[in-house]
Design an enzyme around this catalytic site. Sequence first.
Site: not given
Ligand code: G1P
Ligand code: ZN
Length: 539
Positions: A112-113, A125, A276, A278, A280-281, A343, A363-364, A375, A494
């Site tokens: 992801s990010h 994933k 991001d 992949d 989705d953000r 989450t 929120e992320s 997303k 967090r």
């Molecule tokens: C983080 C974000 C969460 C998101 C996830 C995947 O997870 O906070 O909202 O769904 O990445 O993109 P966390 O590291 O907080 O578990």
């Molecule tokens: Zn992502």
Amino acid sequence: MLKTVKTTPYTDQKMGTAGLRKKSKIATQENYIENFVQSVFDAIGGVKGQTFILGGDGRYFNKVAIQKIMKMSAANGMKKMIVGQNGFISTPTSSRVLLDNKADGGFVLTASHNPGGINGDFGIKYAVASGGQCPTAVSDKIYENTKKISEYKILEADDVDLSKIGTQKLGDMEIEIIDPVQIYADMMSSMFDFAAIRKLFAGGFTFVFDAMNAVTGPYARKIFVEMLGASPDSVVNDVPLEDFGGLHPDPNLIYAKKLVERMYSDDAPDMGSANDGDGDRNMILGKKFFVTPSDSLAIITDNYKYIPAYKNGIYGVAKSAATSTAVGRVAKALGIGYYEVPTGWKYFCNLMDSNRITFCGEESFGTGSSHIREKDGIWAILFWLNIIAATGKSVEQITREHWQKYGRSYYMRNDYDGIDTEVANKLMSDLEARMPSLAGKQFGSFTVKEAKPFIYNDPVDGSSTKNGLIVYFTDNSRIVYRLSGTGTNGATLRIYLERYETKLLDEDVEKMLEELADVSRAIAEVTERTGKAKADLLT
Ligand code: G1P
Ligand code: ZN
């Protein structure tokens, strides 16, 4: 030739908030990916006769892992694998293709990010037939399998050429190579008012999209430039690179630094946006103006009528507990259902499948709708462009009018990174134990109304999940505490801060939340336990 390979288990293959995520140096160890994939196949009773989707965000090891997974799938009797051209697919597109083909599952190779490259992260994933990431019951089973795996199956064959659209065979398995960009672009043009957005750009509206050298560059070029007529230089960092050119592909105020600088300069375009790794953000910016993801979800919900795909009405909305309560006020005004979930996107999926919700967000920087089960970054940006085209208002104007109507949730997430895992776990369990005694206590100018763990009872499958601890104050402020489930370096604490105002609508966010941040550290004894006097990252 079919081969059965002896292997020994790795003990660290537990999936986090969104799949398996590891440092590249760990994920590239001998048989590491193979063990995980075979454990998935075994957990679901094998994949004989099944169809899967496969692709990745192009990060380091993508190419190698894709070949391994195709060969393992063929050896395990899979009937068909639908693969993104050249091994690329964004997470939202993968979900769409999975649903369209009624496939049995899918893999998106992404962290992801998180940064990529040999010194960055790699991940997988795993999505199930409903189009979303696998439920906890399945991931638990996979984890059990990874701890006892002794062999896996793989086909000995030449690498598959993934450059041409069309079908070919790998052993007895069919491989269909698709053009994910075209599929995604078709879906978007069927949902939004492309004619209105084209007119907006033709009228001189200026725009920038930062693909952060990750998967969405080609999607953005196709949609924003070719189909909607944005100027060619409005899409930047649009060539996917294995290490994302050293960028940390997380679209927020810290990591999308260049974009943010540009949007806060005097010659900023009318709207700025980013995705991001992949896809989705998303991040939404106006001229010298930032829209929090929590506000973005609320504004999207309040403006659904402008979007052709939703103009006939929407079901409810949902947000993760950590996300601000802004969308809850809109849901109330619209008289639609409103849900708070743990989450992780997977918790929204049952609500979408059962027509309880249409929109959801975190929120992320995650926003999405029931058009898929993930997303969707570009979707959110098109939603904003469509609202702007329909109303003729700027990003800032739309957001300010929203605050005037509903009040404003000043909101921030504070991350404390790289904490020793034991210290972090104890901080959380001790805080949970203290929670009942917090009610009525005064911290600075804040009085605790109630403090309790967040527990979600899924109305569809009856499962119950505990995720994070919440302190509610008498003035409607909230603090949410939880540990990250996606990190690859120790634990990340967090802390999510929210303060609701109906009159003070134009204040500095950090200043408005300064005292609450102090209170958040005091309540959880953050400084005493971690040695950190301040958060490492504010988003
Ligand atoms: C983080 C974000 C969460 C998101 C996830 C995947 O997870 O906070 O909202 O769904 O990445 O993109 P966390 O590291 O907080 O578990
Ligand atoms: Zn992502």
